[in-house]
Design an enzyme around this catalytic site. Structure first.
Site, short mmCIF file in Angstrom:
data_model
loop_
_atom_site.label_atom_id
_atom_site.label_comp_id
_atom_site.label_asym_id
_atom_site.label_seq_id
_atom_site.Cartn_x
_atom_site.Cartn_y
_atom_site.Cartn_z
N LYS A 1 0.83 -1.20 0.00
CA LYS A 1 0.00 0.00 0.00
C LYS A 1 0.88 1.26 0.00
CE LYS A 1 -3.58 -2.55 -0.16
NZ LYS A 1 -3.82 -3.61 0.74
C1 PLP Z 1 -5.04 -4.48 1.09
C2 PLP Z 1 -6.51 -4.39 1.07
C3 PLP Z 1 -7.29 -4.84 2.14
C4 PLP Z 1 -6.74 -5.63 3.29
O1 PLP Z 1 -5.78 -5.00 4.02
P1 PLP Z 1 -4.78 -5.86 4.92
O2 PLP Z 1 -4.01 -4.78 5.64
O3 PLP Z 1 -3.94 -6.66 3.99
O4 PLP Z 1 -5.60 -6.70 5.84
C5 PLP Z 1 -8.65 -4.64 2.09
N1 PLP Z 1 -9.23 -4.05 1.03
C6 PLP Z 1 -8.52 -3.63 -0.02
C7 PLP Z 1 -9.23 -2.96 -1.15
C8 PLP Z 1 -7.15 -3.79 -0.05
O5 PLP Z 1 -6.45 -3.38 -1.11
#
Ligand code: PLP
Length: 381
Positions: free
Chosen positions: A185
């Site tokens: 992210k």
């Molecule tokens: C990465 C992501 C998540 C989950 O986040 P984590 O920190 O990996 O649990 C949920 N929704 C979307 C759209 C994502 O890209």
């Protein structure tokens, strides 16, 4: 492990990030404490929310968001199918039913407000929007729709760290927003998440649920601020620890600068891809400063996407598909759901490498390989 010449995403930590994390380990206090509180107040200020609650993952943030918003058995929550599965899992964790709605178009791969409105039933309790790639999509229309139909708007803002629409940060358009700090992210520490809200009661519930539903924290007791505790709800252990809170606070300071580098590369991709017969998704709109989490193209119908991906992989270029539709996964199977645009998008979409330090040369490598692969397929048709 494959070593990609150009990976899909890449994270570079700076020396002062590492020094701050080492200092945190040296402090001897590792679980949630003062550095988590500091990161929370930094993040709340950054997005312009009254409260930010740090948690152990984006998925935990989504789960607590749904529970705190009062979503439970018997409720329907309208969700995109074109999202990471965690969006939908969170609704199911809360005991509610996810109802899938289609995306707006191949160029606009986010929830269509029109499709959402058509999916509303007397059981609908909330709409859970996901700002795809960090784009605002139809969030203002969805907010107006939810207000008119007395539904709760929630946001899975995992892609949207640093995205603002008319100066307002995405993730703050609904009652609650959930962010992720996962490795790929824009604001990454490995594992972590954040819940944001302006509502004092929701924030208090989320804080309690994050730490076993207890009324005091280990940190409070360590400081002598409390001697015991009550347990007011059945909660979870969804705490973020101090080293990751430190890293998150350090990286938050660089987020706008890194997103500006992503913006330049996004623009450059659009220029370089212009001669190709592709849909480059997520068009710029007035007033939007997105996070540029993803650059995604939709290949011509005549092109075999898997062959293109194999060609790029052969050149050492990693690509991805955001996302296999959730309604076609075994766990959430709804083959009867009428989601033609989502299904076509998922068949033709391709996400290209993007990270702040992607060089122009690496980007040229990606575009040249994509050009060769797409032209080959079109010529051979
Ligand atoms: C990465 C992501 C998540 C989950 O986040 P984590 O920190 O990996 O649990 C949920 N929704 C979307 C759209 C994502 O890209």
């Amino acid at each position: 492990m494959t070593v990609w010449r150009v990976p899909l995403a890449s994270l570079v930590l700076h020396e002062d990030d590492l020094a701050a994390v080492v200092e945190t380990y040296r402090s001897g206090w590792l679980t949630m404490g003062p550095r988590t509180e500091e990161f929370e107040s930094d993040f709340a200020r950054y997005v312009g929310a009254r409260h930010a609650v740090a948690v152990s993952s984006g998925t935990a943030a989504l789960h607590l968001m749904c529970v705190a918003a009062g979503i439970g058995p018997g409720d329907e929550v309208i969700v995109p199918s074109l999202t990471f599965v965690a969006t939908v899992n969170a609704v199911v964790y809360a005991g509610a039913s996810p109802i899938f709605a289609d995306i707006a178009s191949l160029k606009e791969p986010w929830l269509s407000a029109e499709a959402v409105e058509a999916a509303i039933t007397p059981s609908t309790r909330a709409v859970l929007a996901m700002p795809y790639g960090g784009h605002a999509g139809e969030i203002e229309t969805l907010a107006a729709l939810c207000a008119r139909r007395r539904l709760t708007l929630l946001e899975d803002a995992a892609h949207a760290a640093g995205s603002r629409l008319h100066g307002r940060h995405l993730g703050t358009f609904g009652a609650v927003g959930a962010f992720s700090l996962f490795s790929n992210k824009n604001l990454a520490v490995g594992e972590g998440g954040i819940v944001v809200t302006d509502d004092d009661n929701l924030a208090a519930t989320i804080r309690a649920l994050r730490s076993h539903g207890m009324t005091t924290l280990t940190w409070d007791r360590h400081r002598g601020h409390a001697a015991s505790y009550d347990v007011v709800r059945v909660g979870y252990n969804y705490r973020l620890d101090e080293p990751r809170s430190t890293l998150a606070a350090m990286r938050l300071r660089r987020l706008d600068a890194e997103n500006a580098q992503r913006a330049r590369l996004d623009e450059r991709y659009r220029e370089l891809l212009e001669p190709l017969n592709l849909i480059v998704t997520m068009p710029a709109i007035d007033g939007l400063a997105p996070s540029h989490h993803l650059v995604t193209v939709v290949l011509p119908d005549s092109v075999d996407r898997e062959r293109v991906r194999a060609h790029l992989a052969g050149e050492g270029i990693q690509t991805s598909v955001h996302y296999p539709p959730v309604h076609l996964t075994a766990a959430h199977l709804r083959p009867d759901a009428d989601l033609p645009v989502t299904e076509e998008y998922a068949r033709r979409a391709l996400t290209l490498p993007l990270y702040p330090h992607l060089s122009d040369g690496e980007q040229d490598t990606v575009v040249n390989a994509l050009t060769a692969a797409v032209s080959y397929d079109q010529v051979s048709d």
